[in-house]
Design an enzyme around this catalytic site. Structure first.
Site: not given
Ligand code: BGC
Length: 773
Positions: A488, A601-602, A357-358
């Protein structure tokens, strides 16, 4: 974090050799041209730690899935980008002893990536035990102009002795992947041929039967006069080359020029590959190394003209943004809609070289603004072509009626990731793919894309969400259970705010797109409705109800969106209190501990706020940033750029700058201690966004460009160009204001801090309302 790369505006420089950093440098100094790529492995053999990597776009291997316990729905394979036959190798023997920096004393070593002209160089002097010193100067590049060719020059000098040299320029098909589930080799020999100065090797991949023909042609160039030499064929299994013997006097040197071509059966008929490789070699040899270098420099000059960002006053920041832009261009040229952007590009094996998906969430804006619209369109078409496979993928998981779940990881449209928490649960990727269509149309104004391709994808995606939600009697709302959000470090959560929000956004956008296409292109609309067997009344009715009755977790007291149900049950301890030696957490903590912790995580909620920013007022954004940022560990490279953009939006220049450096120098300074696996290519586009959308505050609203620039204290100015609807707009932000210039013949209306300015061809825009930058 490391700090060994010299700061320089146009070059990446490593002085002195530290074997412990070799794999990191091999990643950083990688070269590529969108068709092929090469880690910065040495030409001569090296007995120390190294990750060999030559990659050919589109060539992969479906490595049989390996899991502890099989779960229905797992894909059969995990696609692996292949370490392909190597074209750079030159073995060197000096009086019978191998030239190997692992065994010799290194007196001088320098590696340099020249970003302006697009080549890698390396020079060293090494001493044998008995005092003989050999110096080498090597230069190589993957040609942008001849994109199936690479070339290198390897000059070797006997500094203080007279000796016999054997150099063996070779091609090696006996390569392995570090990442192989069953420790198998992935290549088989097909054919080889030789001619004077030339070797050609064809290998095929097991299972997928991709053929790759690699050809080389070498020349020797003495400094003065001719050097007597003899050539012999060398052949061992999949290794083919030419052994050339000559004597050098003290102080004398000789250069080996090696031209290489790499052809893949994705682009050439198998039966013709060998002949075509030879013809291509003839062509580049006739052109010559020097001419190829000139063309390389011109081609890079063109790329820089279109996409450079110039920062004055901060060399570390300047070097970093150029490095990011350089690596993005090396990875993807946008000419081939079958190709995409792997998270590591051509710089390592991790993430299998596959599409994530990046691409949609991070890379698209960069290509939209710095390349012709066809490039971004190709990224979208890539998914459009995969729609049938996305429908099949959803069917395998139990969805029907044309519901599409695009894969989390793919080479050809098939899902090839096999961790259940990601494969089955990280369904938010569908949202990014729909959002990319919106982003493309918003930016380019190419509404017809919806009619031709976009609507069909949106229908598939909306159908998926309509089946993936369920009605909760308890809440009297629709909910989405058992998902993994962008963060994640949480799995199988219920009602991830980001996922629920994006699901509803997709449904709403699909409804809007239906209406827009029906009005503007009725015939195309009918064709889509027929092709997709769309039940207008029933399906749109269901979507509208879900949109109206979706549940979102929030905390009213704090005024924030909750990452998922139950997030506040966690022990909320800011990440800055974590001991440095426990970071990154994923290398030090058990997975169990990570899952239970509050660490993110992000960007997750913040990712949603970034994408849908116009829906939220500044205070809402601030409250969410203030709550989530201290808990975020940024152990995905995709994270800091979102935080940089939001910090800039909130006017927090210091934080925006820190996050900018973190995203921009992530690999150069190896922030996450994982650069040796390869570069974080997809997050590099996020670095670009940090400047253009972050510091410059660029947004597109109602077909117009808006800017609300800030200037980091350390910078005197920054300047970039973007393509926008047929014009190229240059934006320069300095203490004295904003300078806008553009290439179009008609005046362009651009908003700065909300005020419209009609910009003739070149104009200095006064800041409105006394605001100062
Ligand atoms: C991130 C994902 C990303 C993947 C590839 C993971 O570490 O969590 O969001 O898609 O890397 O870049």
């Amino acid at each position: 974090m490391k700090n060994y790369i010299k700061h320089d505006e146009w070059n990446i420089i490593e002085e002195g050799f530290n074997p412990a950093l070799n794999k990191v440098s091999e990643s950083i100094f990688s070269i590529g041209n969108g068709r092929m790529g090469q880690r910065a492995n040495f030409e001569e053999r090296y007995g120390g730690e190294s990750l060999q990597g030559s990659y050919v776009a589109g060539v992969y291997y479906p490595d049989k899935t390996r899991v502890g316990w099989w779960k229905n729905g797992y894909p059969e394979y995990f696609a692996k980008v292949l370490n392909a036959p190597s074209w750079i190798g030159i073995d060197v023997f000096v009086d019978g002893e191998p030239l190997d920096l692992h065994r010799l004393e290194i007196l001088r070593f320098r590696r340099q990536l020249c970003m302006r002209d697009g080549y890698l160089s390396r020079s060293f002097t090494a001493r044998f035990e008995d005092g003989r010193e050999v110096a080498v100067e090597a230069t190589r590049f993957c040609s942008l102009v001849d994109d199936e060719c690479g070339a290198l020059s390897y000059r070797i000098s006997a500094r203080n002795f007279e000796g016999r040299f054997v150099v063996i320029p070779y091609l090696d098909g006996g390569v392995r992947n570090m990442d192989s589930n069953y420790d198998e080799t992935f290549w088989e020999y097909v054919a080889a041929s030789t001619a004077p100065n030339r070797s050609v090797l064809t290998m095929r991949t097991k299972k997928t039967d991709f053929w790759v023909t690699t050809g080389m042609h070498y020349e020797l160039l003495a400094d003065e006069g001719r050097i007597q030499c003899s050539e012999q064929d060398v052949r061992r299994d999949d290794y083919i080359g030419k052994s050339v013997t000559f004597d050098l006097a003290a102080g004398q040197s000789i250069a080996v020029r090696k031209y290489a071509v790499v052809l893949s059966s994705e682009n050439h008929p198998k039966a013709d590959m060998e002949a075509r490789a030879s013809a291509m070699l003839d062509r580049v040899v006739a052109k010559g190394f020097d001419r190829m270098m000139v063309e390389q420099s011109e081609a890079w000059g063109q790329k820089w003209e279109e996409s450079d960002i110039r920062i004055r006053g901060d060399i570390a920041a300047q070097q970093a943004i150029r490095f990011n832009i350089f690596q993005l261009h090396q990875t993807y040229s946008g000419e081939d809609e079958r190709l995409n952007i792997g998270p590591k590009g051509f710089t390592g094996e991790k993430y299998g070289g596959a599409t994530y998906w990046d691409t949609e969430a991070y890379c698209l804006p960069f290509y939209l603004a710095t390349a012709p619209p066809a490039v971004a369109k190709n990224l979208l078409l890539y998914r459009y072509r995969h729609l049938p496979k996305a429908i099949e993928n959803a069917r395998k998981l139990g969805f029907d009626g044309g519901a599409a779940l695009f894969p989390m990881v793919t080479m050809n449209g098939e899902e090839c990731h096999n961790e259940w928490e990601i494969t089955f649960e990280e369904i938010h990727r569908n949202g990014a793919i729909a959002f990319a269509i919106y982003n493309y149309v918003r930016y380019t104004g190419d509404d017809e894309y919806l009619a031709d391709y976009g609507l069909e994808v949106l229908i598939g995606i909306a159908r998926f969400w309509a089946q993936r939600v369920n009605w909760s009697e308890y809440r009297q709302r629709y909910v989405i259970l058992g998902v993994t959000g962008p963060n994640e470090y949480e799995n199988n959560v219920n009602n991830n705010w980001y996922t629920n929000t994006m699901a509803v956004w997709c449904l709403t956008y699909a409804l809007e797109a239906l209406t827009a296409v029906r009005h503007a292109w009725p015939a195309k609309y009918e064709a889509v409705i027929t092709r997709t067997a769309f039940d207008e009344r029933h399906e749109t009715g269901t979507w509208e109800t879900i949109v109206e009755k979706m549940y979102y977790p929030v905390d009213g007291e704090r005024g924030i969106f909750l990452q998922q149900d139950g997030f506040l049950d966690k022990e909320l301890v800011p990440a800055e209190s974590l001991p440095a030696e426990q970071r990154p957490l994923n290398q030090h903590w058990s997975w169990d501990r990570i899952l239970r912790s509050c660490y993110i995580k992000q960007a997750d909620v913040l990712q949603g706020i970034y994408l849908l920013e116009d829906r939220f007022d500044l205070e809402t954004i601030r409250r969410n940033v203030d709550f989530y940022e201290p808990l975020t560990v940024h152990e995905s490279s995709l994270s800091p750029c979102v935080h940089a953009i939001l910090a800039a939006k909130l006017g927090d220049e210091e934080r925006a700058y820190q996050f900018y450096l973190r995203t921009a120098r992530l690999d150069l300074d190896d922030y996450n201690n994982d650069t040796e696996d390869g570069l974080h290519i997809t997050s590099m586009a996020g670095t670009w966004m940090s400047i253009v959308e972050g510091f410059a505050g660029m947004r597109v609203r109602d077909g117009r460009l808006h800017f609300s620039p800030m200037l980091p204290v350390k910078w005197q100015s920054y300047e970039f160009s973007i393509r926008f609807r047929g014009t190229v707009l240059t934006v320069k932000v300095s203490r004295s204001g904003v300078l806008l210039a553009h290439s179009g013949s008609d005046p362009l209306t651009v908003f700065v801090f909300g005020h419209p300015y009609r910009v003739p061809r070149e104009a200095s825009v006064e800041l409105a309302g006394g605001q100062r930058i």
